[in-house]
Design an enzyme around this catalytic site. Structure first.
Site, short mmCIF file in Angstrom:
data_model
loop_
_atom_site.label_atom_id
_atom_site.label_comp_id
_atom_site.label_asym_id
_atom_site.label_seq_id
_atom_site.Cartn_x
_atom_site.Cartn_y
_atom_site.Cartn_z
N GLU A 47 34.94 52.28 20.38
CA GLU A 47 34.12 51.12 20.70
C GLU A 47 32.90 51.50 21.55
OE1 GLU A 47 34.19 47.98 19.73
OE2 GLU A 47 35.95 48.28 18.45
N GLY A 93 23.71 57.71 22.36
CA GLY A 93 23.11 56.64 23.15
C GLY A 93 23.05 56.98 24.62
N TYR A 132 33.16 42.01 25.39
CA TYR A 132 33.31 42.31 23.95
C TYR A 132 34.23 43.51 23.74
CZ TYR A 132 32.39 43.79 19.22
OH TYR A 132 32.57 44.18 17.90
N ASP A 150 30.48 39.18 17.28
CA ASP A 150 29.31 40.04 17.39
C ASP A 150 28.21 39.50 16.48
OD1 ASP A 150 30.13 40.72 14.85
OD2 ASP A 150 30.41 42.85 15.25
#
Length: 307
Positions: A47, A93, A132, A150
């Site tokens: 995730e 990222g 989330y 989402d």
């Protein structure tokens, strides 16, 4: 229809809606390694890696990361610089995500005795784990989550059931639809629907979308959504023609193909390329989707909306 959150309506037969989606997902779906495990650590890693990163790149990195740090204990004991270096080398990222994941592993080891908490609330206490991600881990590891909402899920709900573009309405509708105690399969299924069939440019028929029978966008041909402000390639499309068939039959009890044809396209010629054969194929598709009945009567083909 039955009232749902805000002003949207959900189908009366929610059981049929649920069963159709789960059956579609279980029949065929994309294979990702994190869908083959209920290990909360592995799911948390997937995730965090998947945040704004292409899944194709995540899959390779996921395996390599777990080979190097297979447990929370191994990750907690790792040098943080090594974890950040791995993250950067694999273009995953922002590096702070690697830092937070490392700290979360240390929390699991020090605060929870190496065992993950099982509810979204407690999972949210882990470093860098927002609502989330906490709900995703609770759902996929422990089957103990709420409905995931989402961008893809919002798009599906907006199009299928005309849910207003409002976060509270999306959350309410998503939770109303999700079967009790089945967050694992349901959340995987509805995200698969948004990622495969109901993308920004939809592929309803090609993927056999299981919600075509109930879908507001499919019946009207309007596939705009909160993240799709203009209709992609709609003018002249098959979706547009399907919408015209439904609209025409909504105004009349029934129409023969030759009565229906000019209402669907201005260049309709019974024996031409855009003629009876083309139109018959279109209404047969709608019949297969449960929207239209097609009958033969006195040497003519008649179409009417299915009640």
């Amino acid at each position: 229809m039955t009232e749902g959150a805000g002003e949207q309506t959900l189908p009366r037969d929610t059981d049929a809606v649920r069963e159709a989606l789960v059956a579609w997902y279980e029949d065929d779906h994309r294979d990702f390694p994190w869908r083959e495990t209920d290990d909360p650590y592995e799911i948390l890693v997937s995730e965090v890696m998947s945040q704004q990163t292409q899944l194709s790149r995540v899959e390779d990195a996921f395996h390599e990361f777990l080979d190097r740090w297979p447990t929370t204990a191994a990750l907690a004991a790792a040098d943080r610089a090594d974890v950040v270096g791995f993250w950067s080398a694999n273009s995953l990222g922002y590096n702070n995500r690697a830092t937070y994941l490392h700290e979360a592993a240390q929390q699991v080891e020090s605060d929870y005795g190496g065992e993950f908490p099982e509810g979204p609330g407690e999972l949210s206490e882990l470093m860098g784990v927002g609502p989330y991600t906490a709900n995703a881990v609770a759902s996929f590891a422990f089957n103990n989550g709420d409905a995931v909402v989402d961008t893809n899920v919002k798009r599906v709900l907006y199009r299928a059931f005309d849910v207003p573009d409002d976060d509270a309405a999306f959350e309410s509708a998503a939770n109303e639809l999700m079967p009790d105690g089945e967050s694992r399969v349901w959340n995987n299924a509805i995200m698969e629907l948004g990622g495969v069939a109901c993308q920004k440019t939809p592929s309803c028929d090609e993927t056999g979308c299981p919600w075509r029978e109930w879908c507001h966008a499919y019946q009207t041909g309007d596939f705009t959504a909160p993240d799709v402000p203009t209709q992609p390639d709609f003018e002249g499309s098959r979706r547009q023609k399907r919408g015209r068939v439904v609209a025409a039959l909504s105004e009349h009890d029934e129409l023969t193909l030759d009565e229906l044809g000019p209402r669907v396209r201005v260049d309709y010629v019974p024996d031409g390329e855009a003629g009876r054969d083309w139109l018959r194929e279109l209404v047969d598709d709608l019949a297969a989707d449960g929207l239209v009945d097609v009958v033969e009567r006195e040497s003519e083909t008649v179409a009417r909306l299915r009640e």
